[in-house]
Design an enzyme around this catalytic site. Sequence first.
Site, short mmCIF file in Angstrom:
data_model
loop_
_atom_site.label_atom_id
_atom_site.label_comp_id
_atom_site.label_asym_id
_atom_site.label_seq_id
_atom_site.Cartn_x
_atom_site.Cartn_y
_atom_site.Cartn_z
N ASP A 1 0.91 -1.13 0.00
CA ASP A 1 0.00 0.00 0.00
C ASP A 1 0.95 1.19 0.00
O ASP A 1 1.52 1.53 1.04
CB ASP A 1 -0.89 0.00 1.25
CG ASP A 1 -1.90 1.15 1.20
OD1 ASP A 1 -1.55 2.21 0.66
OD2 ASP A 1 -3.03 0.98 1.69
N HIS A 2 1.16 1.79 -1.16
CA HIS A 2 2.28 2.74 -1.25
C HIS A 2 2.07 3.98 -0.38
O HIS A 2 3.02 4.69 -0.10
CB HIS A 2 2.59 3.11 -2.70
CG HIS A 2 1.52 3.93 -3.36
ND1 HIS A 2 0.38 3.38 -3.88
CD2 HIS A 2 1.43 5.26 -3.57
CE1 HIS A 2 -0.37 4.34 -4.37
NE2 HIS A 2 0.23 5.50 -4.20
N HIS B 1 -5.93 2.68 1.18
CA HIS B 1 -5.18 3.83 1.71
C HIS B 1 -5.87 4.50 2.90
O HIS B 1 -5.25 4.75 3.92
CB HIS B 1 -4.95 4.87 0.61
CG HIS B 1 -4.44 4.30 -0.67
ND1 HIS B 1 -3.46 3.34 -0.70
CD2 HIS B 1 -4.77 4.54 -1.97
CE1 HIS B 1 -3.20 3.02 -1.96
NE2 HIS B 1 -3.99 3.72 -2.75
N LYS C 1 -11.87 12.13 -7.58
CA LYS C 1 -11.13 12.60 -8.75
C LYS C 1 -11.75 13.90 -9.24
O LYS C 1 -12.90 14.20 -8.94
CB LYS C 1 -11.20 11.55 -9.86
CG LYS C 1 -10.43 10.30 -9.48
CD LYS C 1 -10.12 9.46 -10.69
CE LYS C 1 -9.28 8.25 -10.31
NZ LYS C 1 -7.89 8.58 -9.98
#
Length: 492
Positions: A181-182, A244, A340
């Site tokens: 999970d960056h 996230h 977005k």
Amino acid sequence: ATERTALFLFFGGTGDLAYRKLYPSLFNLYRKGNLRTHFAVVGTSRQAMDHEKFRTAVKKSLADTGNRVESKEVTDFASHFYYQAHDVTDTAHYAVVKDLLDKLDKKYKLQGNRIFYLSMAPQFFGTIAHDLKTQGLMSTNKGAFNRLVIEKPFGRDYDSAKQLNDALSESFDENQIFRIDHYLGKEMIQNIEAIRFGNTLVESLWNNRYIDNIQVTLSEKLGVEERASYYDNSGALRDMVQNHIMQIVSLLAMEQPVAFTDTDIRAEKVKALRSLRVYNVAAAATNFVRGQYGAIDDQPDYRHEDNVPNDSTTETFVAGKLLFDNYRWSGTPFYVRTGKMLADKFTRVDVVFKRPLVDIFAFPQSKSTPLAANVLTIFVEPHAGFSLQLNAKTNDTGFQTEPIKLDYLVDAQKSKKTPEPYERLLHDVLKGDGTNFSSWPEVAYAWKFVDQIRRVWDLQEPNFPNYTPHSMGPASAEELIQRDHREWIYRL
Ligand code: NAD
């Protein structure tokens, strides 16, 4: 830096992620001395290519990320790269890769340490893990490690995630699996632990007695871009909230770990997630709202983006309220939102403290504005830093108060030196440190929570599009928080 010894095998080795992030990150580890002589990198994918051509492509990826390709350092680094054409669905093919791995193991004295990185479409994760074991690619050297790194997404609901996890578990133990999970590799997300557990001032107030609410915002300025066909199958809830946002929330909500180790931190995150209230149908419908962006100027609405069906009901925005049923957080909601095509690209956490119980400055004849809440903001990106809002006196005769801010922003030079998430995460994999990866119980709890919301949404046709591009989302996101007599700290 300590030099580490390992063989990396990248599935999807010619993919976008590999070139854009993974190889440049490995190069940084090489430059810093974490990798030196005892390492080798094997890239595989379906296409045919020789080692030289692969090395040229790797060098180009380094050039594209700002490195000087003519340097000896780059040539030496690239000489450790090997390529093998390979179809992951063809079991017989794994033998060829195995021979190459065994050869490189001897050549670079790798002691059998292996890192398998699955950077490709998730439907192949299970098959690859299975064949890695059955076809003998996992090393059997005594004392050697085998580690499996998994890209996202990890399933699309609890059932599929469980199925995938069961498949991986046939070959790898939980402590050998590193689920990326960056966001957990981001400097300021890791700073949540530092600011909480390193400061009496913060941690002693970190509960429902002093905190009114916590807000997590992950907003993106762009639309779906090239990821449209993937995104349309997923939506903001699966793409951002399940992973996230749930990870960030669990770091904010957890108790202090016994020690700063992966086992202890994970145990606390899991405990926090276990006390997250899983909504029933009615509660899910009132506590979560969704949106989809409309058209603006010459930009099409979401339904008219390339590769999106023009009756798509996929959400490009989510806002919601999370409640923990435990002693620390009962009564203090966590509001989250992501989407977005919003006003700006940023990630931030706003911790809103309760106002003083008595406002002694608000005597009847005073013109003083009511005391503002103290707010601790953690700026994650694009700028990294903290801000603490306090009340102070205005420099005026009479006595009035005004909110002021103590700001700490990481300067440009320092932030240029900050390692990228993938560099940190690859370094963690080399060290065998699972702190910044999602463990299976965390993933499972997050899916169970998210599935309930999805279930309700799937029953009702949404009224899309419902928000204007470059806004902060639909009106329902405002109503969600205003209903509780609160407001979003970050607004336009
Ligand atoms: P990509 O489509 O660019 O690359 C996929 C790779 O898989 C290619 O090298 C392709 O040749 C290979 N491949 C496909 N089918 C194969 C088969 N049958 N046998 C062998 N090789 C095969 O994908 P990507 O963008 O690099 O993403 C890889 C993974 O990383 C995905 O799980 C994605 O969700 C995840 N991810 C990507 C990004 C990103 O920024 N690109 C970000 C986060 C997560």
